[in-house]
Scaffold this active site. Structure first.
Site, PDB file in Angstrom:
ATOM      1  CG  ASN A  22      -1.923  -1.133   1.192  1.00  0.00           C
ATOM      2  OD1 ASN A  22      -1.985  -1.892   0.233  1.00  0.00           O
ATOM      3  ND2 ASN A  22      -2.705  -1.260   2.257  1.00  0.00           N
ATOM      4  CB  THR A  27     -16.877  38.388 -29.723  1.00  0.00           C
ATOM      5  OG1 THR A  27     -17.716  39.261 -30.485  1.00  0.00           O
ATOM      6  CG2 THR A  27     -15.752  39.196 -29.076  1.00  0.00           C
ATOM      7  CG  HIS A  28     -20.786  36.033 -30.264  1.00  0.00           C
ATOM      8  ND1 HIS A  28     -21.523  35.297 -29.363  1.00  0.00           N
ATOM      9  CD2 HIS A  28     -20.599  37.258 -29.685  1.00  0.00           C
ATOM     10  CE1 HIS A  28     -21.797  36.033 -28.300  1.00  0.00           C
ATOM     11  NE2 HIS A  28     -21.240  37.228 -28.474  1.00  0.00           N
ATOM     12  CB  SER A  52      -7.149  13.560 -49.265  1.00  0.00           C
ATOM     13  OG  SER A  52      -8.204  12.692 -49.662  1.00  0.00           O
ATOM     14  CE  LYS A  91      -9.134  18.500 -47.905  1.00  0.00           C
ATOM     15  NZ  LYS A  91      -9.886  17.383 -47.321  1.00  0.00           N
ATOM     16  CG  ASN A 139      -6.661  16.783 -44.913  1.00  0.00           C
ATOM     17  OD1 ASN A 139      -7.289  17.686 -45.470  1.00  0.00           O
ATOM     18  ND2 ASN A 139      -6.720  15.526 -45.317  1.00  0.00           N
ATOM     19  CD  GLU A 163      -8.876  17.804 -38.798  1.00  0.00           C
ATOM     20  OE1 GLU A 163      -9.480  18.500 -39.624  1.00  0.00           O
ATOM     21  OE2 GLU A 163      -8.540  16.615 -39.029  1.00  0.00           O
ATOM     22  CE1 TYR A 221      -4.011   0.541  -3.055  1.00  0.00           C
ATOM     23  CE2 TYR A 221      -4.811  -1.656  -2.509  1.00  0.00           C
ATOM     24  CZ  TYR A 221      -4.289  -0.764  -3.429  1.00  0.00           C
ATOM     25  OH  TYR A 221      -4.045  -1.169  -4.718  1.00  0.00           O
TER      26      TYR A 221
END
Length: 409
Positions: A97, A142-143, A256, A262, A264, A269, A296
């Protein structure tokens, strides 16, 4: 090999053995370090002779994962097996422990230092781009709607602020992991006259039951990945044709399998995607710990996998993002065109009226009216607006670099 075989005569069923076995090879060097510290205590108490201590210390300093065997329940039992006759003595005055708690604390402290170093390297790459783009005007949002002009350098410095806070969180978690549970034994210490280790925890029950330091680490990791996710999202947006603010470096982008044109942003991501796993590891261990009576319980074996996974993903994500951000090329003309939208200066126009004595709400309504009518005319340029509001971006970048250097690890 198990450390409790003296109590159970029958061999465990294979299904039970596979369920109970710990996959904790990563703990081996840290368990060896904790065992060396415990061996010093045993030697000081006269329980290990000089020769036994020397043998244990030398062996523990040289072990690696190659010593682990299929029939070892965990790294703790492997260590005793490898130590032979000395191994049969080295468990005196301790339990698995406090042994596993000590090893985990050393592991987490090291993982925090490693995260701190990796964040520093990533922040340095961001700072280099911020310094290079200190005067590059771009829209602030913003937004996800254009709001006011800023500079790219100022925007990137916002990333470094998040990373500074992340380093502070890992620093705190590392400090909390620095206490020692050695001497707590199974839960209530030992009758053997062993000296207390440095930084000994005050309460033996808490020493073996506490996993707050693990939660602190996983919390720091979760917030870091939330920040990396936000950074990744902006990199994804900026590298689209719609924004066109940044060109991805080919050494940190993918193509791709079907579309030849492409390029990427897979690194950005995947960093964004791993935030979910990081949050899950924290909430999962919180759910495990929340119902455990002191001290424990075997449930605590579940603290290892989330920490091991978090450490690996922090190292990999920050390494890849450092390459990605360091190799970004920014389209300054595209950024300047986006920042030339006159409506970005509407707030400045309202504040100019306030400076002349008009109440802000009246100024806001007057400028909004010209925007609705399509007759708004700005009274300054984006560069002039940025200079008035943000001050010296280069000086701010220099201050951020100084803080980064001063904080060390």
């Amino acid at each position: 090999m198990t450390l409790w075989a003296g109590r159970v005569e029958v061999r465990l069923a294979p299904q039970v053995w596979e369920f109970l076995r710990a996959r904790d090879a990563e703990l081996l060097p840290y368990d060896c370090a904790a065992s060396r510290a415990h061996a010093r205590r045993l030697h000081a108490a006269g329980i290990l002779t000089d020769d036994e201590f020397a043998q244990a210390d030398e062996t523990l300093a040289s072990l690696d994962v190659s010593v682990l065997a299929e029939d070892d329940e965990d790294v703790h039992s492997a260590i005793e097996r490898v130590l032979g006759d000395v191994g049969r003595k080295i468990h005196a005055g301790r339990s698995r422990n406090d042994q596993v708690a000590a090893a985990m604390r050393l592991y987490v402290a090291d993982a925090c230092a490693e995260a701190n170093d990796a964040i520093k390297e990533f922040a340095t790459a961001v700072l280099e781009q911020a310094e290079a783009e200190a005067d590059t005007v771009m829209p602030g949002y913003t937004h996800l709607q254009r709001a006011q002009p800023v500079t790219l350098g100022w925007h990137l410095l916002a990333w470094t602020e998040m990373l500074e806070r992340d380093r502070a969180r890992f620093g705190f978690a590392g400090e909390r992991a620095g206490e020692s549970p050695l001497g707590a034994g199974a839960l209530a210490g030992s009758t053997l006259p062993l000296p207390k280790p440095g930084g000994s925890m005050r309460n033996t029950l808490d020493a073996v039951a506490d996993r707050d330091f693990v939660l602190d680490y996983l919390y720091a990791a979760a917030v870091l990945f939330v920040h990396l996710s936000r950074i990744g999202e902006e990199l994804v947006l900026w590298s689209t044709s719609e924004f066109g603010f940044a060109l991805l470096p080919e050494q940190a982008a993918t193509g791709s399998s079907m579309m030849p044109q492409k390029l990427n942003p897979d690194v950005a991501e995947l960093a964004r995607g791993k935030a979910g796993s990081a949050i899950g590891r924290l909430t999962g261990l919180l759910a495990t710990v929340k119902g455990l009576a002191l001290t424990y319980n075997r449930d605590l074996q579940e603290d290892k996998r989330p920490v091991f996974d978090a450490r690996r993903e922090i190292r990999e994500a920050l390494g890849a993002l450092t390459v990605l951000v360091g190799g970004l090329q920014f389209d300054r003309e595209r950024l300047a065109r986006a920042a030339s939208d006159p409506l970005l200066l509407a707030t400045d126009a309202a504040e100019a009226l306030v400076a002349e004595g008009m109440p802000f709400r009246d100024a806001h309504e007057q400028v909004a009216g010209t925007v609705r009518a399509g007759t708004f005319e700005p009274g300054s340029t984006a560069a002039e607006s940025v200079a008035a509001r943000l001050g010296d971006v280069r000086a701010a970048a220099a201050e951020a670099r100084a803080r980064l250097a001063a904080h060390g690890r």
